[in-house]
Structure formats: C-alpha cells, structure tokens
Write an enzyme that holds these catalytic residues in place. Structure first.
Site, short mmCIF file in Angstrom:
data_model
loop_
_atom_site.label_atom_id
_atom_site.label_comp_id
_atom_site.label_asym_id
_atom_site.label_seq_id
_atom_site.Cartn_x
_atom_site.Cartn_y
_atom_site.Cartn_z
N ASP A 143 -17.65 65.19 33.23
CA ASP A 143 -16.98 65.75 34.40
C ASP A 143 -17.11 64.77 35.56
O ASP A 143 -18.16 64.67 36.18
CB ASP A 143 -17.60 67.10 34.80
CG ASP A 143 -17.33 68.20 33.77
OD1 ASP A 143 -17.12 67.88 32.58
OD2 ASP A 143 -17.33 69.39 34.16
N LYS A 206 -9.98 69.68 36.83
CA LYS A 206 -10.96 70.68 37.26
C LYS A 206 -10.91 70.79 38.77
O LYS A 206 -10.73 69.78 39.46
CB LYS A 206 -12.34 70.20 36.76
CG LYS A 206 -13.52 71.04 37.20
CD LYS A 206 -14.83 70.53 36.53
CE LYS A 206 -16.04 71.15 37.16
NZ LYS A 206 -17.31 70.60 36.60
N LYS A 242 -9.91 73.56 34.17
CA LYS A 242 -11.22 74.17 34.43
C LYS A 242 -11.37 74.51 35.91
O LYS A 242 -11.64 73.63 36.72
CB LYS A 242 -12.35 73.23 33.99
CG LYS A 242 -13.75 73.78 34.27
CD LYS A 242 -14.85 72.85 33.75
CE LYS A 242 -16.23 73.32 34.20
NZ LYS A 242 -17.31 72.40 33.79
#
Lengths: 306, 499
Positions: A143, A206, A242
């Site tokens: 991430d 995300k 996400k």
C-alpha cells in the site's frame, strides 16, 4: 479530448473527466436508501467480513500485537463457527515477517504500507528501498502513498513515474495506491489522481491512509469506482478498490457494498477486487451477524478486541 | 474470486458489466397495515361526507396487482352544484372575512397533520397510483406538506408579497388535478388558494382519488370551517361540470394539453380566471464538457422518475456527438441496475404504470418508435405477471421529425438525439409545441447562462433535473400552459390586485 486507447497511449491527465460535487453526493446518498434485510443482510455481512484488511498502523505496534491481530484475522469469532476469515492483515514493513509467519498457510494476505507512509515525504530512493524491504520480508500486497505535494503542484509526470517505479519493484506483490483524498480537496482531483494511478500500474486504488480526516466517504469512493469503470471500459483491465478509514459500522459497510454492486457489478463483489481498510469494523460486523442468527444483540464484551 | 479478462479490449464497446449479482436484495416491502382504506368513499362537501346524488360509484384499483382497493363516488352535475354552493357560502360568510393570520393557523395545522400521517399517505399513494414507496415517502408527501407550510406563511403577509397594492381573493376556485402526483398536486392547488382567502372545489383524477380523500379526512379533522375545501370525485364529465359551473371564479387545471384547450374554449367570455399546467417534452442537453457521470444520473432521474409520468420529464435527450457513445453506453449500463417491481418494496426504483390505458399509450409509442427506424433498448429486468409494467426504455438514432421526439409519451421512454453546435441544439430544443422544462449539463458557467437565456421553457435546470421547492415557481411556455404555481408567482394566481 484525450482518448486513452490503450495502456501504451497515455491521456493528458489535466483533461480527466470533471466531477460535479452536488451530483456525486446525491448519487452516493441514493445507495443508502437500499433496504438490506434478512438473508441479503447476512450474506452481505459475511461478504464484508471477508473483504476487510484488518489493520494496525501504529508507532507502538509490537510483535505480540501483530500476532494477536493475525489470530483474530483467522478466527474472527470462534463462538460462531463457519464464518469467513478476513482478506488481509495490513501492517508496517517491519511487521511483515511476523505477520507472515503467524498467518502461515491460512490464505490470508499480508499487506504492507510503504513509500514513507503516511506522508510520502521522502526521496524516490528511500521509497523504493522501503518497498523492496516490504516485498523481501514477504508482503503479498504493498500500500503506497502518492506524492500529494507534487500532485498539487501539477507535476503529474512525477507522480506517474513514481508509481510506475514502485510497481516495478513490487514484482508479484499487488500494488495499492493511496491517493489520500482528504488532502486532495476536490472530486476533480480525486478523479485525476485515480486516472494517473491506474495508468501507472496500480492494481488497486485506495482512498486514505487513515491518518488524515476526512478519510473514506461514500461520494469519494463513488468517484473512484466510476474511474475504475471507465478504465475498464477503455482497456478491459480490472482495478481493485479499497476505501480505508472511517468505516466502522456494518450498516455503512453494506451501503458501500450496494454501491460496488450497482456501479461495477458482480465481478468486483469479492475480496480480490474490493477491500475495506478498517480496524474496528470487524467487531461490529460480527455483532450484527450474531444478531441476525440468534435474534438478539450481545454485549461488546463478547467480541475480542485486538 | 479473480476473473480472468482479456486485456486486448482497447476501445472495445462490447465489454459489459454484469449487474445480475450473486448478492441480491431480499424483498423489503412496506407494511400495508399502517394504512386504512375504507371500502367506499363518499363526497366531501361542506365539511361532511355526503352520498352522491348521482347514486353512482366507481372502482379504484391497485395498478400493480389489478385488484380493487375501494370504490369512490361519481359526482354528477347536481353534486358539483352542491359543492360549489357550499364553497360559495363558506367564502361569503366565513373565509373571506376571517383575519388572515387566523386562516394561516388552519393551513399550518393541515401541514402538520400531513406530516404526522406521512407514512399512511405514502403507502396509499403507492398502492393507488403505482409509484415506488421510496418516491412517495421521500418526495411526494414531504413536498406536499412543505407547500402547505410555505403558503401558510404567506397568508398574513400578502402586503409584502405585493408591495403597495391591496389584494382580494378571487372567490370559488375549481381545481382539477392529474393522476401522476395526486396528493402533491392537491397541495399545490389547495394551499395557495385557501391561504389567500379563496374557497375550493377540488377534483382528483379518477384513477387516483384515494390520497385526496385522505386529505379530506385530514381537513375534516383539522376543523377547517365547512365548505372551505370540498373534494369531489369523478371523471372527465365531473371536471367539465366544474369548469362550466357559472358560480366558479377561477379554474386551475393540471393535465393534458388537449383538455387544457377544451377548458380554455369553455371559459372564453365568462370572466373566469384560469391557470393551466399542461404537457411537456423537455429537452435535456449534455455538452461534451459536462460532468458525464452526474449528467447520466440526471438523465435517469429526469426520465425514469415516477415511471416517466411527469409533465416536466426530460424525455428528449440531446447529446453532443463527441460524447454520445459514452453517454449511451453508460445509460444502458445504468438502466440495468434500476429495480422494477412492487411499488411498496423500499428498493423499487420503477413502479407500476398508472393504468391499463396509459400502458397502451406507451406501447403505441414504442411501436411508433420502432417503425420510425429508431433503435430501441430496454433493460433486461423481469416484470411481475400481473399489473401494468414497462421496462425502462431508450431509443437511439432518433430524428427530430420522429413522433417519439415530438409527442409526450408520459412513460419511462427516452428519445436520444445528437447535436454538434450550441446554436443547433437551441434551435432543436425550442422546436417543440411545448415549453415546460429543460436541462443543461456543462462544466462551463457562461454556457449555462447563454443557453438558459435562449431557451423557451418555464423551468430550466442546470447540472441537475427534477428539483422542486415550494418557493420556486413552476409553469410553462407555449402549449405547456400559462400561470405559475409555487413561490410568489403562485400567490398572484389567486388574488386580484384592486389598487
């Protein structure tokens, strides 16, 4: 107008589609009007549980804390057998090895934040080494954060190149690109950052680090889902989504599920393509599942805090 | 689980999203038990329920099930006469003389009672008219209450609405309303009329009388002086008897342009005042610089809201050619996720068509569209076996000269046309006998002002559609009628300015 015919032809990101804020918020609110009852509620809650990236991202994280969290990931609530496990554990790079070992062959992924998370204020070299370290330690997913300063300064090529470079060192690990939408200011910019990330090689986009308010909201997630849909239309390539931070209640998570179902459809309704980044959501989901099955709410103390 | 997709699909319009998902919504029906419908309704005249002198009743049915809900009285000319006399008596003896702030209290009370009984009203509106409970609950009933609140506030402030002028009420107003927004139209008509001191004889449409009769119950309970509001049921002949009654001072009609023309002829030379809110064929215009996803959503709300039974529905979509493919593709995807079915289910987006007759009209136009060479696309949803249903439909390759682009269909049917320049689209948008509403979608503010100045429509929305507020006037140009309802403009339709 830009026409991104293929991945090899890059669009002019300054021409990314414009978003009308009022309209996007209105559309997002409409999803919350869906009434989710009975078996669709139970199935939805199980799906949500299975989509959670159980997260601990604190300076005070220890091996012990991470091990406990991993056990929770595999056994969310043993008092009620037959529940799905969560999708992944999300930790700092230094905790990847511990998590990997604790999770063993459970099939639960280990996601690691990287690239000088959460601010991303470091040199390219540091970010690459941070990522390499996480991957070497065994992270299945990375991430990363984008350079929001450069993005605001209009240096889209810099942001693009950085994501592409990180993607390269990720190897087999799937790359989630955190836009930190709470720092971007407008939906126009959220859309633009989404387009840059997807073209540069993101496997997921995300919303947030969880360290900045506001974190994930339904309208911002909608804008990103629509960017994913448009990218899919153009290239045939699926990108995951996400939302992270701020989703702590089952009811809200079900609203997100409705949104995914009605914007992207069946193909995205699984934890390979959709995740919730959350720490406290799991217990609320468990409490609701138990309530659906037994008809009564149990006190919070019946659910483990990890 | 991961789904392998070919990565070669650049510019491939065949990529489809699949909305028929393994995770689906369980039925979530609103309970009927919160609503009471009597087996038979009489006429509400002079504050009491009176048997029709005609001795006739007719059935009102649930269009989603084709089942009888109740039967309502059919007013003959003698019943209309009785209602008008009651209204006249109440006007002369009570209502016109009552201090305005006292009148306001009654209107406020009705508004609050509509709110208190919102759930029941919403359920009956959906049962009787076929519209989804989400709309009757979130739009029809709250907006109806807001209209009463809004005009209650004006009742004792007319000197501010018309500065330096003295106003007087008109007298007895005959009000005839359509079946698409039964309760809301009743509120639109009654609230400004009684707030300004007029009395009312109102006739709801014959297929959707029940919420107006429920409103009559509320009015009875509110203690409004007898005869101030009279609600009588019936079909076209009853409406004609109201229009032609010599003791009526004002006609307010919402409905079809054909009937509007008949009314105008009938009252010529009588001195009756009139406002008409008639048909429409609104142009909704998407420019290439528009926020496309929000525009698509606006088009969906514009045409599929209330099954397209909306006089201001955005039924003609003009898309700039450079974005037409994208817009059409997104519209096709979007209508797949619209849920068609039981109006009482909270997840229903599109309910039942209001009547068998209206369904036949819609089918007639679908055939016309196909014969004219337009390409028809409908969502793939399943339809219930009983009841009156129509899938959300869109036509592409439509020409300006096609009947489906010129005539009001009043159903969930969108005609899509393309254009190249601003001048072209203004000319095409104005090329209609109607002029009720329009929509413009662009990210450029200056273009909005340029377009809205040149378009001949009573209401023009920019980057949104089908937004209503009691403070905002609504009404048409050309064959869409005249007079305005809502806002300050709505007051002036019910008063004489005497000096």
């Amino acid at each position: 107008m830009a026409s991104a015919g293929s991945l090899t032809m890059l669009p002019d990101f300054s021409l990314s589609p414009r978003i009308d804020q009022v309209g996007a918020e209105e559309r997002a609110a409409r999803f919350t009007k869906r009434s989710i009852k009975k078996e669709s509620k139970l199935n939805g809650l199980k799906l949500v549980l299975n989509m959670i990236d159980l997260t601990t991202l604190e300076g005070k994280d220890t091996d012990g804390k991470v091990k406990q969290l991993c056990y929770k990931a595999m056994h969310p609530h043993d008092a009620m057998p037959g529940l799905p496990a969560v999708a992944a554990i999300c930790v700092y790079p230094s905790m990847v090895k511990v998590a990997k070992k604790a999770l063993g062959d459970s099939g639960i992924k280990v996601a690691s934040v990287a690239t000088a998370f959460p601010s991303g204020q470091a040199s390219r070299d540091v970010k690459l080494r941070d990522t390499k370290y996480a991957v070497q330690e065994g992270a299945d997913e990375v991430d990363m954060v984008i350079s929001r300063g450069k993005f605001h300064a209009g240096e889209y090529n810099f942001v693009f190149d950085e994501i592409a470079a990180i993607k390269e060192v990720c190897g087999e690990a799937r790359l989630k690109v955190i836009l930190e939408t709470g720092e971007l200011g407008t939906f126009d910019k959220v859309r633009r950052a989404s387009d840059i990330a997807m073209h540069a090689g993101a496997d997921f986009i995300k919303t947030s680090t969880g360290k900045i308010q506001p974190a994930a909201t339904m309208p911002v997630t909608l804008v990103m889902l629509e960017a994913i849909r448009d990218f899919y239309y153009k290239t045939g390539k699926m990108i995951g989504m996400k939302p992270a931070g701020g989703i702590s209640k089952s009811k809200l998570a079900l609203h997100y599920l409705v949104m995914v179902k009605e914007v992207l459809g069946e193909a995205w309704l699984n934890n390979h393509w959709f995740r919730f980044g959350a720490s406290s959501l799991a217990n609320d989901v468990l409490m609701q599942i138990v309530k659906e099955k037994t008809g009564v709410y149990q006190a919070a103390n019946y659910f483990s805090v990890d | 689980m991961p789904i392998a997709k070919k990565k070669t699909a650049a510019k491939n319009n065949t990529i489809k999203l699949k909305f028929d998902t393994s995770w689906s919504y369980a039925p979530a029906p609103e309970s009927k038990s919160a609503a009471t419908i009597k087996p038979q309704y009489d006429l509400f005249i002079n504050g009491e329920w009176q048997k029709p002198l005609s001795k006739k009743y007719f059935d009102t049915i649930n269009p989603a099930k084709e089942e009888k809900l109740s039967e309502v009285a059919e007013s003959g000319p003698a019943d209309v006469d009785k209602a008008v006399n009651a209204a006249r008596h109440a006007y002369e003896k009570v209502w016109r003389k009552m201090p305005a702030k006292e009148r306001a209290k009654y209107v406020f009370r009705i508004a609050r009672m509509v709110q208190e009984r919102a759930r029941e009203l919403a359920i009956i509106e959906s049962l009787d008219g076929g519209k989804p409970i989400r709309e009757s609950r979130d739009f029809d009933v709250p907006t109806a209450a807001n209209h009463f609140f809004y005009y209650a506030g004006w009742a004792d402030k007319l000197e501010y609405a018309f500065p330096n002028r003295v106003t007087e009420p008109l007298g007895v107003a005959g009000q005839i309303i359509p079946w698409n927004f039964p309760l809301l139209m009743a509120a639109w008509k009654i609230a400004p009329a009684i707030a300004t001191g007029n009395t009312v004889v109102l006739k709801p449409a014959e297929t959707t009388s029940l919420t107006a009769l429920k409103l009559a119950e509320i009015i009875e309970e509110s203690g409004l002086p007898p005869g101030v509001v009279n609600i009588i049921t019936g079909a076209g002949e009853t409406g004609a008897a109201i229009v032609n009654h010599p003791d009526i001072n004002k006609i307010a009609f919402t409905g079809s342009t054909d009937v509007g023309k008949i009314i105008q002829k009938a009252i010529a030379g009588t001195g009756k005042k009139v406002t008409l809110e008639l048909g429409g064929k609104a142009a909704n215009i998407i420019f290439e610089d528009a926020p496309i996803d929000q525009a698509v959503e606006g088009v969906i709300n514009g045409i599929y809201f209330n099954q397209g039974h909306v006089c201001c529905a955005g039924s003609r979509l003009y898309v700039q050619e450079s974005v037409a493919k994208e817009v059409i593709r997104k519209l096709k995807d979007r209508i797949e996720s619209l849920i068609v079915g039981d109006p009482l289910d909270k997840n229903t987006d599109i309910g039942a068509i209001n009547s068998k007759q209206q369904l036949a009209t819609i089918h007639k136009y679908l055939d016309i569209g196909k014969k004219e060479g337009a390409e028809m696309y409908q969502s793939s949803c399943a339809l219930p076996g009983k009841g009156f249903w129509c899938r959300p439909t869109l036509f592409t390759n439509v020409a300006q000269s096609n009947r489906i682009a010129q005539e009001e269909i009043f159903g969930p049917v969108l005609a899509i046309l393309t254009f190249r320049t601003d001048d072209e689209v203004i000319e095409k948008a104005n090329n209609s006998p109607y002029g009720l509403s329009a929509g413009v979608w662009t990210d450029k503010g200056s273009k909005i002002f340029n377009m809205t100045k040149r378009m001949r429509a009573g209401v023009i929305w920019a980057n949104t559609f089908n937004k209503f507020d009691p403070s905002s006037p609504f009404g048409g140009y050309k064959e869409s009628g005249f007079g305005r309802e809502g806002g300050l403009h709505g007051l002036s339709a019910y008063v004489n300015l005497i000096n």
